[in-house]
Write an enzyme that holds these catalytic residues in place. Structure first.
Site, PDB file in Angstrom:
ATOM      1  N   HIS A 110     -11.456  -8.845   6.036  1.00  0.00           N
ATOM      2  CA  HIS A 110     -10.080  -9.336   6.460  1.00  0.00           C
ATOM      3  C   HIS A 110     -10.139 -10.096   8.008  1.00  0.00           C
ATOM      4  O   HIS A 110     -10.991  -9.825   8.376  1.00  0.00           O
ATOM      5  CB  HIS A 110      -8.883  -9.162   6.814  1.00  0.00           C
ATOM      6  CG  HIS A 110      -8.771  -8.129   5.613  1.00  0.00           C
ATOM      7  ND1 HIS A 110      -8.500  -8.705   4.157  1.00  0.00           N
ATOM      8  CD2 HIS A 110      -8.046  -6.712   5.240  1.00  0.00           C
ATOM      9  CE1 HIS A 110      -8.104  -7.951   2.585  1.00  0.00           C
ATOM     10  NE2 HIS A 110      -8.103  -7.044   3.550  1.00  0.00           N
ATOM     11  N   ASN A 139       0.654  -1.528  -0.695  1.00  0.00           N
ATOM     12  CA  ASN A 139      -0.090  -0.111   0.150  1.00  0.00           C
ATOM     13  C   ASN A 139       0.554   2.076   0.140  1.00  0.00           C
ATOM     14  O   ASN A 139       0.719   2.560   0.721  1.00  0.00           O
ATOM     15  CB  ASN A 139      -0.913  -0.605   1.233  1.00  0.00           C
ATOM     16  CG  ASN A 139      -2.613  -0.917   0.929  1.00  0.00           C
ATOM     17  OD1 ASN A 139      -2.545  -0.911  -0.443  1.00  0.00           O
ATOM     18  ND2 ASN A 139      -2.086  -1.730   1.891  1.00  0.00           N
ATOM     19  N   SER A 194      -6.085 -10.376   3.407  1.00  0.00           N
ATOM     20  CA  SER A 194      -5.184  -9.549   3.174  1.00  0.00           C
ATOM     21  C   SER A 194      -4.268  -9.374   2.363  1.00  0.00           C
ATOM     22  O   SER A 194      -3.264  -9.968   1.836  1.00  0.00           O
ATOM     23  CB  SER A 194      -4.572  -9.336   4.182  1.00  0.00           C
ATOM     24  OG  SER A 194      -3.436  -9.876   4.815  1.00  0.00           O
ATOM     25  N   THR A 195      -3.450  -7.982   1.788  1.00  0.00           N
ATOM     26  CA  THR A 195      -2.496  -8.151   0.933  1.00  0.00           C
ATOM     27  C   THR A 195      -1.165  -8.883   1.313  1.00  0.00           C
ATOM     28  O   THR A 195      -0.680  -9.715   1.226  1.00  0.00           O
ATOM     29  CB  THR A 195      -2.490  -6.835   0.785  1.00  0.00           C
ATOM     30  OG1 THR A 195      -3.336  -5.591   0.121  1.00  0.00           O
ATOM     31  CG2 THR A 195      -1.381  -6.259   0.152  1.00  0.00           C
ATOM     32  N   GLY A 196      -0.922  -8.280   2.696  1.00  0.00           N
ATOM     33  CA  GLY A 196      -0.024  -9.034   3.633  1.00  0.00           C
ATOM     34  C   GLY A 196       0.372 -10.410   2.696  1.00  0.00           C
ATOM     35  O   GLY A 196       1.331 -11.236   2.608  1.00  0.00           O
ATOM     36  N   TRP A 234       1.354  -7.880  12.847  1.00  0.00           N
ATOM     37  CA  TRP A 234       0.709  -7.649  13.909  1.00  0.00           C
ATOM     38  C   TRP A 234      -0.604  -7.167  14.528  1.00  0.00           C
ATOM     39  O   TRP A 234      -0.390  -6.083  14.779  1.00  0.00           O
ATOM     40  CB  TRP A 234       2.097  -6.870  14.900  1.00  0.00           C
ATOM     41  CG  TRP A 234       1.625  -7.331  16.416  1.00  0.00           C
ATOM     42  CD1 TRP A 234       0.645  -6.663  16.987  1.00  0.00           C
ATOM     43  CD2 TRP A 234       1.801  -8.131  16.693  1.00  0.00           C
ATOM     44  NE1 TRP A 234       0.814  -6.824  18.634  1.00  0.00           N
ATOM     45  CE2 TRP A 234       1.351  -8.487  18.480  1.00  0.00           C
ATOM     46  CE3 TRP A 234       2.398  -9.576  17.178  1.00  0.00           C
ATOM     47  CZ2 TRP A 234       1.293  -8.890  19.155  1.00  0.00           C
ATOM     48  CZ3 TRP A 234       2.669 -10.735  17.562  1.00  0.00           C
ATOM     49  CH2 TRP A 234       2.306 -10.148  19.128  1.00  0.00           C
TER      50      TRP A 234
HETATM   51  N1  CTP Z   1      -0.941  -5.979   9.144  1.00  0.00           N
HETATM   52  C1  CTP Z   1      -0.495  -6.384  10.195  1.00  0.00           C
HETATM   53  N2  CTP Z   1      -1.474  -5.902  11.158  1.00  0.00           N
HETATM   54  C2  CTP Z   1      -1.432  -3.934  10.938  1.00  0.00           C
HETATM   55  C3  CTP Z   1      -1.558  -3.991   9.524  1.00  0.00           C
HETATM   56  C4  CTP Z   1      -1.316  -4.792   8.842  1.00  0.00           C
HETATM   57  O1  CTP Z   1      -1.014  -8.047   9.800  1.00  0.00           O
HETATM   58  N3  CTP Z   1      -1.803  -3.678  12.184  1.00  0.00           N
HETATM   59  C5  CTP Z   1      -0.398  -6.940   7.781  1.00  0.00           C
HETATM   60  C6  CTP Z   1      -1.782  -7.084   6.610  1.00  0.00           C
HETATM   61  O2  CTP Z   1      -1.367  -8.065   6.112  1.00  0.00           O
HETATM   62  C7  CTP Z   1      -2.054  -6.314   5.607  1.00  0.00           C
HETATM   63  C8  CTP Z   1      -0.607  -5.828   4.967  1.00  0.00           C
HETATM   64  O3  CTP Z   1       0.072  -6.234   6.411  1.00  0.00           O
HETATM   65  O4  CTP Z   1      -2.756  -6.402   4.361  1.00  0.00           O
HETATM   66  C9  CTP Z   1      -0.495  -4.509   4.599  1.00  0.00           C
HETATM   67  O5  CTP Z   1      -0.820  -3.311   5.517  1.00  0.00           O
HETATM   68  P1  CTP Z   1      -2.196  -2.443   5.240  1.00  0.00           P
HETATM   69  O6  CTP Z   1      -1.964  -1.786   4.387  1.00  0.00           O
HETATM   70  O7  CTP Z   1      -3.015  -1.545   6.200  1.00  0.00           O
HETATM   71  O8  CTP Z   1      -2.707  -3.564   4.556  1.00  0.00           O
HETATM   72  P2  CTP Z   1      -4.908  -3.528   4.350  1.00  0.00           P
HETATM   73  O9  CTP Z   1      -4.856  -1.517   4.017  1.00  0.00           O
HETATM   74  O10 CTP Z   1      -5.420  -2.534   6.080  1.00  0.00           O
HETATM   75  O11 CTP Z   1      -5.711  -4.176   3.959  1.00  0.00           O
HETATM   76  P3  CTP Z   1      -5.490  -4.232   2.992  1.00  0.00           P
HETATM   77  O12 CTP Z   1      -4.786  -4.028   1.533  1.00  0.00           O
HETATM   78  O13 CTP Z   1      -5.359  -5.581   2.854  1.00  0.00           O
HETATM   79  O14 CTP Z   1      -7.441  -4.729   2.065  1.00  0.00           O
END
Ligand code: CTP
Length: 319
Positions: free
Chosen positions: A293, A132, A241-243, A263
Site C-alpha cells: 500500500h 477488517n 488499501s481496503t479503506g 491517519w
Molecule cells: N488506515 C489509515 N491509517 C492507519 C491504519 C489504517 O488510514 N493508521 C486506513 C487504510 O485505508 C486501511 C483501512 O484504514 O486500509 C483499514 O485498516 P487496516 O485494517 O489496517 O487495513 P490493512 O490491513 O492495513 O490494509 P489492507 O486491509 O488494506 O490490506
C-alpha cells in the site's frame, strides 16, 4: 473536462504540508467544510466508467458452479477451487443492489480514533462501513458500534482469532459475526493465495452456526478497476488499501461520505504518538517497501478531495 481538472488538482495539491518528527502531515479544515454536490456526482460518474460497485462488490451464485477453478486476481499462476461451502454462501444478487444512502461513514482503523469521541457521530450516519472486522464494543465511545458493511481480509483469522486453533477462538469469532446480524461481510477471497484455508473455515463456521450475516466476495475485476480509476487520476497506487477501496465503492451508494480513522502517520498534528490500529499493537508497515500500500499518498489524495468538498475527513475530536 471534469476528470482532467480533478487530476490536475490531485497532482497540484496546494495543501499545507507540515513536517514534524520526519513525517509529512497534511492539514485540512473541518470547520466551514461544505459538500460539493456537483463534484460528488462527477466523481461517481467517472468511477462508473471503471467499475459498477453494485455489481463488482460481489460475485453472485450464477458466476460459478462448485468445482470451478479460478485464477487469483493478483497471482495469476495460482488457482483456487470454488468449494460447495463457498458457492452456497455466494449471494443470489448483489447485496448492494438498489441501496442508496444520504450519508455514509467509512471507518478506517487508525489509532487516531482513540479519544476522538466520534462514536455517536459515526453511528448517526445512514450506512456505516468498517474494515477488517475491527472490534467496536470496547471502543464504542470513539468508534461507534453500527456496522452495516464490514470487510475481512482472510489474514484476520490468524491475526485476531488465533488461527482458530482452539474452540475459544472460534467461539469469539462466531460471537463477533453474530453481532453483525444481517450486515454485509465482505471477504476478498480471490486476491492472493495463502488465505484459502482461512476462508474455508470462516465459511464452514457461518454455515454451521446458521449466522445471518450476508457474505460478499469481491469480483475478480474490482481491484484492477479501482486501481485503474486512481491511476487515470494520476494517483500511482500499487494496490488500493481496503479503506480506499471502500471509499471508491461508497461513491456509488452514498451522497455524502464521511471518513474516520484514516491517519497513516505515527504522530498527530501535535506530535503525539498515534497507534497504527486503534485496537491492537500492529506497527506501521507502510514504511517498509514490502507493504503493497501507499497509504500516505492515499491520505494526501483524500485530503485534496476533502478540501474540494467531495468527502469529509475527520481526524480530530467529534465533540
Ligand atoms: N488506515 C489509515 N491509517 C492507519 C491504519 C489504517 O488510514 N493508521 C486506513 C487504510 O485505508 C486501511 C483501512 O484504514 O486500509 C483499514 O485498516 P487496516 O485494517 O489496517 O487495513 P490493512 O490491513 O492495513 O490494509 P489492507 O486491509 O488494506 O490490506
Amino acid at each position: 473536462d471534469g476528470e482532467l481538472s480533478l487530476s490536475r488538482s490531485l497532482v497540484n495539491s496546494s495543501d499545507k504540508i507540515i513536517r514534524k518528527a520526519g513525517s509529512s502531515i497534511f492539514q485540512h479544515n473541518v470547520e466551514g467544510w461544505k459538500i460539493n454536490f456537483s463534484l460528488v456526482l462527477e466523481i461517481r460518474k467517472n468511477i462508473l466508467r471503471f467499475l459498477d460497485a453494485e455489481r463488482d462488490v460481489s460475485v453472485v451464485k450464477s458466476s460459478f458452479k462448485p468445482g470451478d477453478v479460478i485464477h487469483y486476481v493478483l497471482d495469476r499462476r495460482r488457482t483456487l477451487n470454488i468449494s460447495h461451502d463457498l458457492h452456497s454462501l455466494l449471494p443470489e444478487v448483489s447485496p448492494m443492489k438498489n441501496r442508496r444512502f444520504k450519508t455514509c461513514a467509512v471507518v478506517g482503523n487508525s489509532g487516531i480514533l482513540l479519544d476522538s469521541e466520534c462514536g455517536k457521530e459515526i453511528d448517526s450516519h445512514n450506512f456505516v462501513i468498517r474494515c477488517n472486522l475491527a472490534p467496536v464494543v470496547e471502543f464504542a465511545a470513539d468508534v461507534g458500534t453500527k456496522s452495516d458493511f464490514i470487510t475481512m481480509n482472510p489474514s484476520v483469522v490468524q491475526r485476531a482469532f488465533g488461527g482458530f486453533r482452539n474452540e475459544s477462538d472460534r467461539e469469539k469469532f462466531v460471537h463477533r459475526l453474530s453481532m453483525l446480524n444481517d450486515s454485509v461481510l465482505w471477504i476478498p477471497a480471490f486476491m492472493v493465495k495463502g488465505g484459502e484455508k482461512h476462508v474455508e473455515w470462516v465459511n464452514a463456521l457461518i454455515l454451521k452456526n446458521k449466522l445471518k450475516v450476508r457474505t460478499a466476495y469481491p469480483s475478480l475485476r474490482l481491484i484492477h478497476a479501482v486501481r485503474g480509476y486512481w491511476l487515470t487520476n494520476k494517483v500511482p497506487i500499487k494496490r488500493p488499501s481496503t479503506g480506499l477501496l471502500m471509499y471508491t465503492l461508497a461513491t456509488r451508494f452514498c451522497d455524502e461520505i464521511h471518513l474516520y480513522g484514516f491517519w497513516p502517520f505515527p504522530k498527530d498534528l501535535n506530535g503525539k504518538a498515534v497507534k497504527y490500529h486503534y485496537y491492537d499493537d500492529l506497527k506501521y508497515r507502510y514504511f517498509s517497501n514490502a507493504s503493497p500500500h501507499r497509504m500516505p499518498l492515499e491520505f494526501k489524495t483524500l485530503n485534496v478531495l476533502h478540501n474540494r468538498g467531495a468527502l469529509k475527513l475527520t481526524t480530530g475530536k467529534c465533540v
